[in-house]
Design an enzyme around this catalytic site. Structure first.
Site, PDB file in Angstrom:
ATOM      1  N   GLU A  81       1.080  -1.292   0.409  1.00 31.68           N
ATOM      2  CA  GLU A  81       0.207   0.125  -0.370  1.00 31.68           C
ATOM      3  C   GLU A  81       0.596   1.125  -0.354  1.00 31.68           C
ATOM      4  O   GLU A  81       2.173   0.965   0.672  1.00 31.68           O
ATOM      5  CB  GLU A  81      -0.779  -0.211   0.992  1.00 31.68           C
ATOM      6  CG  GLU A  81      -1.870   0.874   1.538  1.00 31.68           C
ATOM      7  CD  GLU A  81      -2.745   1.348   2.590  1.00 31.68           C
ATOM      8  OE1 GLU A  81      -3.985   1.547   2.540  1.00 31.68           O
ATOM      9  OE2 GLU A  81      -1.910   0.734   4.066  1.00 31.68           O
ATOM     10  N   LYS A 180     -10.564   0.767  -0.976  1.00 34.33           N
ATOM     11  CA  LYS A 180     -10.485   0.648   0.097  1.00 34.33           C
ATOM     12  C   LYS A 180     -11.530   1.070   0.848  1.00 34.33           C
ATOM     13  O   LYS A 180     -12.150   1.864   1.191  1.00 34.33           O
ATOM     14  CB  LYS A 180      -8.772   0.915   1.087  1.00 34.33           C
ATOM     15  CG  LYS A 180      -9.133   0.740   2.465  1.00 34.33           C
ATOM     16  CD  LYS A 180      -7.507   0.851   2.822  1.00 34.33           C
ATOM     17  CE  LYS A 180      -7.363   0.915   4.792  1.00 34.33           C
ATOM     18  NZ  LYS A 180      -6.131   1.719   4.994  1.00 34.33           N
ATOM     19  N   CYS A 213      -4.694  -2.981   4.469  1.00 32.88           N
ATOM     20  CA  CYS A 213      -4.100  -2.856   5.635  1.00 32.88           C
ATOM     21  C   CYS A 213      -5.665  -2.835   6.198  1.00 32.88           C
ATOM     22  O   CYS A 213      -5.608  -3.807   7.299  1.00 32.88           O
ATOM     23  CB  CYS A 213      -3.459  -1.368   5.575  1.00 32.88           C
ATOM     24  SG  CYS A 213      -2.573  -0.749   6.025  1.00 32.88           S
TER      25      CYS A 213
END
Length: 512
Positions: A81, A180, A213
């Site tokens: 990321e 995300k 993440c």
């Protein structure tokens, strides 16, 4: 008729051979921990050409890893990321780095047709890297989507901006795009999709899902990809800052792979000064490769063989623990803080023993034997059953054996990365109210313990042999997703957590 029959058999055999050849039982996976070249701090946006120059510098480094992985036979590589442009952006300063990333259904190979969707130099380069090296390439970049400001959902500047993962197959085709969902605090440059996206794609070496993440701590899309979409392998670009004792990158990511029963490819940024390190290739039974390095500044390429369709045995996490008869503890309980959460602990007094510690609905049981009982080290066994409310809100049930930072019990739960005490054996269990429990074992200097422990079908985390190194943490990390936003999460409880945050430390330790 006889000739026709033989021809039909031959044709069927040929089809069977083709199908068998196109389906692989195992594959070589790669992840790259990337020491990203960061942009200069600025309050004003740079030009697109300046942004592209920085991105190409990072892509040069990623290209080296991709080419090396492909030459060694890797089928897929994951990069981190923020790996193409770095961190520390506002909504305006990130804009020159963004591209319009189309839905993969458009059937597009940017390397062959780079101008089809406007100026897309980053997608073109990633596509060509995948195509020219015959490898799946997973990268993280920024997506921009114009919108009408008359729409109440549209931001005032007339565009959505998304933290986005892209996947290009070995022909250079865009096969996956994921926005995300769970944006971490400080990511104000990006928008949250209106609905979670469940992104999967099929390959000759299994079915893949992808998320980013902070997503790993929540149910959607992470858990749903495994339980409903039945993926074999998770791709995980991340910019993860370690939070010891129970949320170090390699520790928690390998635990998630084991708890969910999937392969897990985690690629982290490498920035030791920010505690950003820790990448790995994890199978459900054990880590296959991992990297944790706070001493050097270089990136690291990892490769490991994985099963295309890993198997996983179900676990009843409460079976053993609920059968244990709790006896009054001989050691006085005490409270101490672990990442802003108030745990109930007991000190491990002897070289071996059995302990039970409870908090709310969770009771944790431990049997252990140390190699020696040192006077200069203290270990504690603790339980937490409650709502974590700092830097995100999520309900946890945790049983944990940990080394205290000093011999002062008030330091139990503080970050510590070295120890001297090895354990001959341990067995840890808890009365969890969830089937989502992630087993963690972390050794001194932040190392994993492949092949040294297992989870039994009755919910015990047990050692298979004496630990190969001194122990930092042995834990069971449970998530009760349904209680994250429960109405009984009182304002008093949240206020208490905020007071703990302010009193215990003025420093915010963030994940990603």
């Amino acid at each position: 008729m006889g000739t026709s029959w033989w021809l039909a058999c031959a044709a069927a055999f040929s089809v069977l051979c083709v199908l068998k050849a196109s389906s692989l039982d195992t594959f070589l996976a790669a992840v790259y921990e990337h020491a990203v070249i960061l942009p200069k701090d600025t309050l004003l946006p740079v030009s697109h050409s300046e942004a592209l120059a920085l991105m190409n510098q990072n892509l040069d480094l990623l290209e080296g890893a991709i080419v090396s992985a492909a030459k060694q036979g890797a089928r897929i590589i994951v990069t981190p990321e923020d790996g193409i442009y770095g961190v520390r952006f506002t909504r305006d300063t990130i804009y020159p780095y963004l591209e319009d990333i189309p839905d993969p259904q458009v059937n597009w190979i940017p390397c062959d047709n780079p101008k089809r969707f406007g100026s897309t130099p980053v997608q073109e380069r990633l596509s060509c890297l995948a195509k020219n090296n015959s490898i799946y390439v997973v990268a993280n970049m920024g997506d921009k989507k114009p919108c009408n400001t008359s729409d109440s959902h549209c931001p005032p500047d007339g565009r959505f901006q998304y933290n986005t993962d892209v996947v290009f197959d070995s022909q250079g085709k865009l096969v996956a795009r994921y926005h995300k969902q769970n944006i971490f605090m400080g990511e104000d440059q990006f928008n949250v999709p209106m609905e979670p996206e469940f992104v999967t794609f099929d390959t000759p070496f299994g079915k893949f899902g992808i998320f980013t993440c902070f997503d790993i701590l929540f149910h959607d899309p992470a858990v749903t990809l495994v339980t409903e979409f039945q993926v074999d392998t998770i791709l995980f670009p991340t910019a993860w800052m370690d939070v010891l004792p129970h949320l170090a990158a390699i520790e928690f990511h390998s635990a998630w792979a084991m708890g969910m029963g999937v392969n897990f490819l985690a690629a982290n940024l490498h920035n030791p000064s920010k505690r950003m390190t820790g990448s790995g290739i994890y199978a459900p039974d054990s880590p296959r490769a991992f990297h944790y390095d706070r001493k050097t500044q270089e990136g690291k390429l990892l490769l490991a063989q994985l099963k295309s369709h890993p198997s996983h045995s179900p676990v009843n996490w409460t079976s053993y623990a609920s059968s244990v008869e709790s006896t009054p503890t001989q050691t006085q309980e005490f409270q101490s803080i672990v990442f802003f959460d108030e745990f109930t602990f007991v000190e491990l007094k002897g070289i071996k023993g059995n302990y039970t510690v409870c908090q709310n609905d969770l009771c944790c049981h431990l049997s252990y034997q140390m190699s020696e009982k040192r006077a200069d080290e203290v270990y504690a066994f603790g339980a937490f059953d409650g709502l974590h409310t700092v830097e995100g809100q999520y309900y946890l049930q945790i049983c944990i054996l940990l080394k205290c930072k000093t011999t002062n019990l008030r330091t139990c739960g503080s970050s510590v990365d070295t120890a001297f005490t090895r354990f001959e054996m341990f067995s840890l269990s808890g009365t969890f109210g969830t089937r989502y429990v992630f087993p963690e074992v972390l050794l001194s200097e932040v190392k994993l313990a492949p092949g040294e422990f297992q989870v039994s079908s009755d919910g015990r985390l047990v050692s298979l042999k004496p630990t190969s190194g001194p122990v930092l943490t042995v834990g069971l990390f449970g998530r009760l997703y349904g209680k994250d936003w429960a109405s009984n999460a009182s304002s008093d409880f949240i206020a208490h957590s905020l007071i703990i945050m302010l009193i215990v430390t003025p420093i915010i330790h963030y994940l990603c």
